[in-house]
Design a protein around this motif. Structure first.
Motif, PDB file in Angstrom:
ATOM      1  N   ARG A 100       0.828  -1.211   0.000  1.00 64.31           N
ATOM      2  CA  ARG A 100       0.000   0.000   0.000  1.00 64.31           C
ATOM      3  C   ARG A 100       0.865   1.265   0.000  1.00 64.31           C
ATOM      4  O   ARG A 100       0.561   2.244  -0.666  1.00 64.31           O
ATOM      5  N   GLN A 101       1.962   1.242   0.745  1.00 65.96           N
ATOM      6  CA  GLN A 101       2.837   2.412   0.810  1.00 65.96           C
ATOM      7  C   GLN A 101       3.668   2.571  -0.470  1.00 65.96           C
ATOM      8  O   GLN A 101       3.956   3.689  -0.896  1.00 65.96           O
ATOM      9  N   ARG A 102       4.003   1.470  -1.104  1.00 66.56           N
ATOM     10  CA  ARG A 102       4.746   1.552  -2.366  1.00 66.56           C
ATOM     11  C   ARG A 102       3.918   2.214  -3.458  1.00 66.56           C
ATOM     12  O   ARG A 102       4.471   2.790  -4.402  1.00 66.56           O
ATOM     13  N   ARG A 103       2.610   2.125  -3.336  1.00 72.17           N
ATOM     14  CA  ARG A 103       1.742   2.720  -4.358  1.00 72.17           C
ATOM     15  C   ARG A 103       1.944   4.229  -4.494  1.00 72.17           C
ATOM     16  O   ARG A 103       1.709   4.787  -5.564  1.00 72.17           O
ATOM     17  N   LEU A 104       2.353   4.887  -3.420  1.00 78.93           N
ATOM     18  CA  LEU A 104       2.601   6.333  -3.499  1.00 78.93           C
ATOM     19  C   LEU A 104       3.687   6.635  -4.525  1.00 78.93           C
ATOM     20  O   LEU A 104       3.561   7.561  -5.333  1.00 78.93           O
ATOM     21  N   PHE A 105       4.751   5.859  -4.488  1.00 79.84           N
ATOM     22  CA  PHE A 105       5.861   6.092  -5.411  1.00 79.84           C
ATOM     23  C   PHE A 105       5.524   5.607  -6.814  1.00 79.84           C
ATOM     24  O   PHE A 105       5.930   6.234  -7.806  1.00 79.84           O
ATOM     25  N   CYS A 106       4.785   4.518  -6.902  1.00 81.52           N
ATOM     26  CA  CYS A 106       4.338   4.036  -8.207  1.00 81.52           C
ATOM     27  C   CYS A 106       3.479   5.097  -8.897  1.00 81.52           C
ATOM     28  O   CYS A 106       3.671   5.404 -10.080  1.00 81.52           O
TER      29      CYS A 106
END
Length: 227
Positions: free
Chosen positions: A207-213
């Protein structure tokens, strides 16, 4: 396709961990990190997006307030990141402000900050932790809620200041259990987001990686809007 260049701002020295982790996330999603420090010739640099990382509190003079506490300020960093944020806003670049980055973004839009949070906490701890131990409550109709795909999630907490009055064009989209603002976004922009937590330390969570994606995806979209 050319890899989007993401400017990662920070202090002249130190902050290796956050810089490194943000750079890893940028590379993970096909971007090229560009570390930017005070003294770098901003006008000569070329970048497609910006991540303003966390660190020392910003000087309250930047939001026309008198100091209420005695933290450490970094005038050179304040000047650098003010210039980078203003450039990103003027050119409509995707921008992610992390912790102090969210606070400075808010100040550049005319908002201000709570200079201390201990007295505002009733249900949450004032302890700093890189672990996801605090609860983020999201506005259900926000872009961030759709990105994270949940009404609540766990975040970390490494800040002793936070947004008070929200800047022009920014919308509050996340709070903690004490009602302290944890996220703001500009609905008129493809990607203009400030988060009070540190997602770079939570890359083990999808879920947190989605910010950078999403940041890198926004680099590949046509630009729209400025100011």
């Amino acid at each position: 396709m050319t890899r989007p260049v993401v400017a990662i701002t920070g202090p002249m020295r130190g902050a290796f961990g956050p810089r490194f982790m943000v750079a890893c996330a940028v590379r993970m999603y096909g971007g090229k990190p560009l570390q930017v420090r005070p003294g770098d010739p901003i006008a000569e640099l070329s970048y497609d997006a910006v991540v303003v990382t966390g660190g020392h509190d910003i000087n309250p003079v930047l939001y026309a307030a008198e100091p209420e506490v005695q933290p450490k300020y970094d005038a050179e960093r304040d000047a650098l990141e003010t210039a980078v944020i203003d450039d990103a806003l003027a050119r409509g670049l995707p921008l992610l402000g992390i912790c102090r980055g969210a606070q400075l973004l808010n100040a550049r839009r005319g908002g201000n900050l709570f200079q201390e949070l201990k007295s505002h906490r009733k249900m949450t701890s004032n302890r700093w932790t890189i672990l996801p131990l605090k609860t983020l409550c999201l506005e259900s109709d926000s872009w961030l809620a759709s990105l994270l795909a949940a009404p609540t999630c766990k975040i970390n907490s490494l800040h002793n200041q936070a947004i008070d009055r929200v800047g022009d064009g920014l919308r509050i989209v996340g709070r903690d259990l004490d009602g302290i603002i944890q996220a703001v976004e500009d609905p008129s922009r493809p990607f203009l987001l400030g988060v009070q937590w540190h997602p770079e330390f939570l890359l083990f969570l999808r879920r947190q990686r989605r910010l950078f994606c999403a940041l890198l995806q926004a680099c590949r979209q046509p630009r729209s809007g400025s100011g």
